[in-house]
Scaffold this active site. Structure first.
Site, PDB file in Angstrom:
ATOM      1  NE  ARG A 246      32.974 -20.240  21.260  1.00  0.00           N
ATOM      2  CZ  ARG A 246      33.104 -19.196  22.569  1.00  0.00           C
ATOM      3  NH1 ARG A 246      33.238 -19.732  23.476  1.00  0.00           N
ATOM      4  NH2 ARG A 246      33.301 -17.687  22.248  1.00  0.00           N
TER       5      ARG A 246
ATOM      6  CG  HIS B 198      29.197 -19.814  24.833  1.00  0.00           C
ATOM      7  ND1 HIS B 198      29.616 -20.896  25.309  1.00  0.00           N
ATOM      8  CD2 HIS B 198      27.761 -19.919  25.445  1.00  0.00           C
ATOM      9  CE1 HIS B 198      28.795 -21.621  26.247  1.00  0.00           C
ATOM     10  NE2 HIS B 198      27.870 -21.008  26.385  1.00  0.00           N
TER      11      HIS B 198
ATOM     12  CE1 TYR C 164      34.993 -14.546  23.554  1.00  0.00           C
ATOM     13  CE2 TYR C 164      33.003 -13.535  24.118  1.00  0.00           C
ATOM     14  CZ  TYR C 164      33.677 -14.702  23.666  1.00  0.00           C
ATOM     15  OH  TYR C 164      32.767 -15.679  23.278  1.00  0.00           O
TER      16      TYR C 164
END
Lengths: 328, 355
Positions: free
Chosen positions: B251, B255, B264
């Site tokens: 990805r 998100h 992160y």
């Protein structure tokens, strides 16, 4: 008129058989429902007659029983899911609340969620934990679902067929402590619609509303009350959600007193909801506040003391006394 | 990643790669078609992200980086197949013919679905992730009962692979030999949680434990995804039961538009995956092998631009539903609380002030 005497278990079995005969899209699915005929034998003999393709022994996964029923319903089938016991429905709660209840709305009417979820519910059979619960309010709270409960073999026979033929998802609560009690079943005439309440005893002093296992208990209490000179009207709600409000309103306007009897705990219960609605509809006719006779706000007790938890004739009589004592 | 575990037919540099079990059946027009699909869906995604930033969408779940996984699978699916997506399957939706405007209706807040799922044979997005895998298995059981040679496809990711419903779906699919393809896009991240938190083994190998085949494909190689998915679907059509296809991808985007991936994951990691970009890889193949020129690619870029602009115009002129819309499809049959609610809303009038 063809009338026959059946236990509720046999009446449900006969109703399911009729549904399987009438519509080839009807499927039964659940744990142990095939060869064994279900732990309560409600589906006894149906797999033998309709095949393992239509009476499906499922792996032990309640979320999957309901979750695959959703896919089958999208495909045009009418699945009837048996959840073995009330307390085992919670693994399927997400599928029921997030998918079964909402998919019709989400797809703007494209998906038909004609699914029946049969729950042998409530106590009175001396069972271990998780086998005696009354979870109807959880489902009544969720828009998209309907919740019904039969109290007699006659209603069991007809209501299960009507529920299966209905295009909305229905939680079908079967009072397991009444499975083995016999009653007359009119095989020609259901008598009333699936979502209609039934006044099962006429009276003038107080209205008592009940459903499922509590109807018979309430009728017994009404008989005892009659010996004390009290005239109790008893209404079997039958449809817990939606409520058939009009006959309840008419009754409470007549008696001025309302008691709701059910086995579920009292908080945020259907009893509380019925009292709320009738308080508004019948405010100027009420001579006492609406009362509940229910389970307590505790987990369901061990079997040896379950009768202290369930609404008993004595507790219903006590509530009738308390209602009458208001004396307004 | 153990490269030997993964089916790849085109390298990140656009060179053909030999595989013992799979070879590409596609001609240049089809490959260029996939390039076009991927370019358009990325452009649609970028437009949707801009619309969200401008306050016109409540949220958007971008698909950037996963275009090959989705176009390869979407183009392998046939008229006979029925898909059950999450909210990130815009590339699949595109292949099923769902108009881009309908993909945005959910995120615009005018619908909880967005399109007619029976018409496109593609369900509306499932947001409670994992639930849809059971729906897909149930639908596949219905296919079996009807005796037809269709299949269903369940879409989910590395995050949802931890959901109990996914394991139940695997059990049921195996027990009933259901004609279903589990298409798992392992994009490495479930919001902030890495796929290593979800699994100790490569996800495709879970299938073996449930009793059906699993295969990992390079999810950034559209040719490989197409062939692997096609074979899994054909197997299902022919009564061969379920397959788990793990498309190993990344990805590239957050998100959703509400996410901040800098908290992160490292830039270095993203850089590595940039070199595996699915669109650039297909472009490199077309240039290297078929001598495609910039004019070919420019034509697609212009088409994508036009689609994006039209989407923007259409979205901004999309009317809000009448508030009584909420009552229309809550139930199939008449319901007293629905009737009461509609009457109350109409009698009171509708105020937009709720806070």
């Amino acid at each position: 008129m063809t009338t026959t005497s059946l236990t509720m278990a046999k009446a449900l079995n006969a109703g399911l058989r009729k549904a399987l005969e009438n519509d080839p899209k009807v499927l039964l699915m659940g744990e142990d429902i095939g060869k064994l005929g279900g732990v309560f034998r409600i589906t006894d003999g149906l797999q033998k007659d309709f095949g393992a393709d239509r009476v499906i022994d499922s792996p032990l996964a309640e979320s999957a029983i309901v979750g695959t029923a959703v896919g089958l319903a999208i495909r045009g089938y009418r699945p009837v899911c048996e959840i073995q016991f009330d307390g085992f429905v919670y693994p399927a709660f997400d599928q029921i609340v997030s998918q079964v209840a909402k998919l019709r709305s989400r797809t703007e009417g494209v998906y038909r969620m004609g699914i029946v979820i049969r729950l042998p519910f409530a106590g009175g059979i001396g069972a271990v934990e998780h086998h005696s619960e009354s979870p109807e309010a959880y489902f009544a709270h969720t828009a998209g679902l309907r919740v019904v409960s039969c109290s007699t073999p006659h209603d069991a026979y007809w209501m299960i067929q009507e529920a299966i033929a209905h295009d909305d998802p229905i939680i079908f609560c079967e009072p397991k402590c009444r499975y083995w009690e016999k009653g007359d079943v009119d095989l020609d005439n259901p008598g009333r619609g699936l979502f209609e309440a039934n006044r099962v005893r006429e009276g003038s002093d107080v209205t008592v509303v009940a459903w499922g296992p509590s109807v018979k208990t309430t009728l017994r209490a009404a008989e005892v009350a009659a010996t004390e000179g009290r005239s109790v009207e008893v209404i079997d709600a039958r449809s817990v959600a939606p409520l058939d409000l009009a006959p309840l309103v008419a009754s409470v306007k007549k008696t001025g007193r309302l008691i709701v009897v059910h086995e579920a705990p009292p908080t945020a219960s259907m009893g509380a909801d019925i009292i709320r609605r009738l308080s508004e509809e019948c405010f100027y006719s009420l001579r006492a506040p609406g009362l509940q006779v229910s389970g307590y706000h505790t987990p369901y007790p061990p079997a040896r003391i379950e009768d202290a938890f369930r609404p008993s004739v004595d507790r219903i009589l006590d509530a009738i006394d308390r209602s009458m004592d208001y004396g307004l | 990643m153990n490269e030997s575990e993964l089916v790849q037919l085109v390298s990140p540099e656009g060179e053909r790669v030999r595989h013992p079990d799979y070879e590409s059946s596609l001609g240049v027009d089809e490959i260029f078609g996939f390039y076009r699909d991927m370019t358009i869906i990325r452009r649609i995604c970028n437009e949707a992200t801009s619309l969200q930033r401008q306050g016109e969408l409540a949220l958007w779940a971008p698909v950037q980086g996963q275009e090959a996984a989705q176009i390869g699978c979407g183009r392998a699916m046939t008229e006979k197949d029925f898909g059950f997506p999450t909210y990130r399957e815009h590339g699949i939706a595109w292949c099923r013919g769902v108009p881009p405007l309908n993909m945005l209706r959910l995120f615009r807040g005018v619908s909880q679905g967005g399109w007619d799922p029976q018409h496109y044979r593609f369900s509306t997005p499932t947001i409670v992730l994992g639930d849809q895998t059971l729906t897909a298995v149930g639908y596949a059981m219905g296919i079996q009962k009807d005796g037809t040679d269709e299949a269903s496809v369940a879409f989910f990711g590395d995050g949802a692979s931890s959901q109990g419903d996914v394991s139940e779906a695997f059990v049921w699919a195996a027990s009933f030999d259901a004609p279903v393809v589990f298409f798992l896009q392992n994009n490495q991240w479930a919001i902030s949680e890495p796929s290593t938190l979800q699994t100790k083994i490569p996800l495709y190998r879970r299938a073996e434990g449930f009793g059906f085949p699993g295969i990992r494909v390079d999810g950034n190689d559209v040719l490989a995804v197409y062939e692997v998915t096609k074979r899994a679907l054909e197997n299902a059509h022919e009564g061969g039961g379920p397959t788990l296809v793990e498309a190993f991808t990344y990805r590239m985007s957050p998100h959703t538009t509400s996410d901040d991936p800098t908290r992160y994951r490292t830039d270095a990691e993203v850089e590595v995956w940039k070199h595996r970009d699915p669109i650039e890889r297909t472009k490199a193949l077309l240039v290297r092998e078929y001598k495609y020129k910039n004019s070919h690619f420019e034509e697609v870029r212009e088409e994508a631009e036009a689609i994006a602009l039209k989407l923007r115009d259409d979205l901004l002129s999309l009317p809000d539903p009448d508030p009584t819309f909420i009552f229309d499809n809550a139930y199939a049959a008449p319901h007293p609380l629905i009737d009461d609610g509609r009457r109350d809303m109409i009698e009171l009038g509708v105020s937009s002030v709720t806070s």
